[in-house]
Design an enzyme around this catalytic site. Structure first.
Site, PDB file in Angstrom:
ATOM      1  CD  GLU A 282      36.996  41.182  41.000  1.00  0.00           C
ATOM      2  OE1 GLU A 282      36.841  40.712  42.125  1.00  0.00           O
ATOM      3  OE2 GLU A 282      36.049  41.571  40.297  1.00  0.00           O
TER       4      GLU A 282
ATOM      5  CE1 TYR B  96      34.852  36.336  44.923  1.00  0.00           C
ATOM      6  CE2 TYR B  96      36.574  37.976  44.598  1.00  0.00           C
ATOM      7  CZ  TYR B  96      35.242  37.624  44.588  1.00  0.00           C
ATOM      8  OH  TYR B  96      34.305  38.532  44.213  1.00  0.00           O
TER       9      TYR B  96
ATOM     10  CG  ASP C 227      31.118  37.666  46.732  1.00  0.00           C
ATOM     11  OD1 ASP C 227      29.991  37.120  46.616  1.00  0.00           O
ATOM     12  OD2 ASP C 227      31.342  38.815  46.339  1.00  0.00           O
TER      13      ASP C 227
END
Ligand code: SF4
Length: 368
Positions: free
Chosen positions: A54, A137, A155
């Site tokens: 990520e 996020y 996103d």
């Protein structure tokens, strides 16, 4: 059936029924099960590996990330391996991926995990957010994918798909638009498979609901899509305002000592702080950059020096900066020693933690 589940036109009914969201969710998950790309981080449930992926995927294309991810996990298969590695080695493995602060934070976070969390990632939002480099996020992505917790991630790809599905104008910089997208996303989220749901929406945005020329005929959710029905799906969302490119000039010093060259941490103006770069200075014009470089070298050499004619020219972009640069050989009457200078064998530079810009310059000067 499909007619009753269509997005109600605006003005008649504000909130679609739960069955509308459920139908989209089912179609999306079924499509993902059948079409998910095989990616190395999808072969693991290890929270550490998913976290690394990520972080690497922030602002970087999947195809670019894959070999970096594989090398990184091979070098540091566990949080402990990463925590105990020298930062220099971490940066070497990150070299070329950009946004180097991510690597520094990963390293710091790994140390913290070893010191405070027995080398394991916390499985709660608050715990993850205490780690350097883990924002909203990344925390939600890790919690949903690695721990199957019902967090939706938002996103640019996800926002585009949701904006089109619900025919919402605006962009993510507008609070009202963001809130609307978050609300619709919360309605769509699968509480049973949140990780797959998040990945499915991202995958759809990356492979089907493209920014330009979306492949609506191949889309599993087209029959519920307001953007598709409008006949102009590309109109949603509105393009994000871009910062205009700015011209910058860079004067670069080539300080040699036999087969070695001098490098410094960081470039100038606070850019690329973690990587080795040739000593350099920015200016609003080539002459101003050269004058700034003179100034910098006076502090570094503490002895008379000369700058020769440029031996190489280059162009390079760093975020919004469009950089034009020249490389000047430096002549000195005595050996240069300064704590901020590190001397590298020219031949070793390709394997060192140098910036992409330094790599470009190194290639130019070794061709001269
Ligand atoms: Fe995107 Fe077209 Fe699918 Fe709508 S139908 S989600 S616009 S690809």
């Amino acid at each position: 059936m499909s007619a009753t589940l269509r997005l109600p036109s605006r003005g008649r009914r504000r909130n679609p029924p739960a069955s509308f969201y459920a139908a989209i969710r089912r179609a999306l998950l079924a499509w993902f099960r059948a079409h998910a790309r095989e990616l190395p981080w999808r072969e693991t449930r290890d929270p550490y590996a998913i976290w690394v992926s990520e972080v690497m995927l922030q602002q970087t294309q999947i195809a670019t990330v894959i070999p970096y991810y594989q090398r990184f996990l091979a070098a540091f298969p566990t949080v402990g391996d990463l925590a105990h590695a020298p930062l220099e080695r971490v940066l070497e493995l990150w070299s070329g991926l950009g946004y180097y602060r991510r690597a520094r934070y990963l390293h710091q976070a790994a140390k913290m995990l070893v010191a405070k969390f027995q080398g394991r990632l916390p499985s709660d939002y608050a715990g993850l957010r205490t780690l350097p480099g883990i924002g909203d996020y990344t925390a939600k992505a890790v919690l949903s994918i690695a721990f199957n917790q019902p967090y939706a991630v938002l996103d640019g790809n996800v926002a585009r798909v949701v904006a089109r599905l619900f025919a919402q104008s605006g962009n993510l910089h507008q609070i009202k638009f963001r809130h609307t997208v978050e609300r619709e996303l919360a309605g769509l989220l699968s509480s049973h498979s949140p990780g797959n749901f998040n990945q499915a929406l991202m995958e759809l945005g990356q492979t089907v609901c493209l920014p330009r020329a979306p492949r609506c005929t191949a889309c599993p959710v087209k029959k519920w899509c307001g953007g598709y029905r409008s006949g102009d799906a590309e109109a949603f969302p509105l393009p994000r305002p871009r910062r205009a490119a700015e011209s910058h000039y860079l004067a670069v010093a080539l300080l040699r000592r036999g087969t070695q060259v001098a490098m410094m941490r960081g470039l100038a103006d606070g850019l690329l702080p973690d990587l080795w770069n040739f000593p350099a200075a920015f200016g609003a014009s080539p002459a101003e950059a050269l004058e700034s470089l003179h100034e910098k070298l006076r502090g570094l050499t503490r002895a008379p020096f000369t700058l020769g004619e440029p031996i190489a020219e280059f162009r390079h972009a760093i975020t919004y900066r469009a950089i034009q640069g020249r490389v000047y050989p430096v002549g000195t009457s005595r050996a240069v020693r300064h704590a901020s200078l590190n001397w590298f064998e020219l031949q070793q530079l390709p394997r060192a933690a140098i910036s992409q810009l330094a790599r470009k310059i190194e290639e130019k000067i070794t061709r001269e």
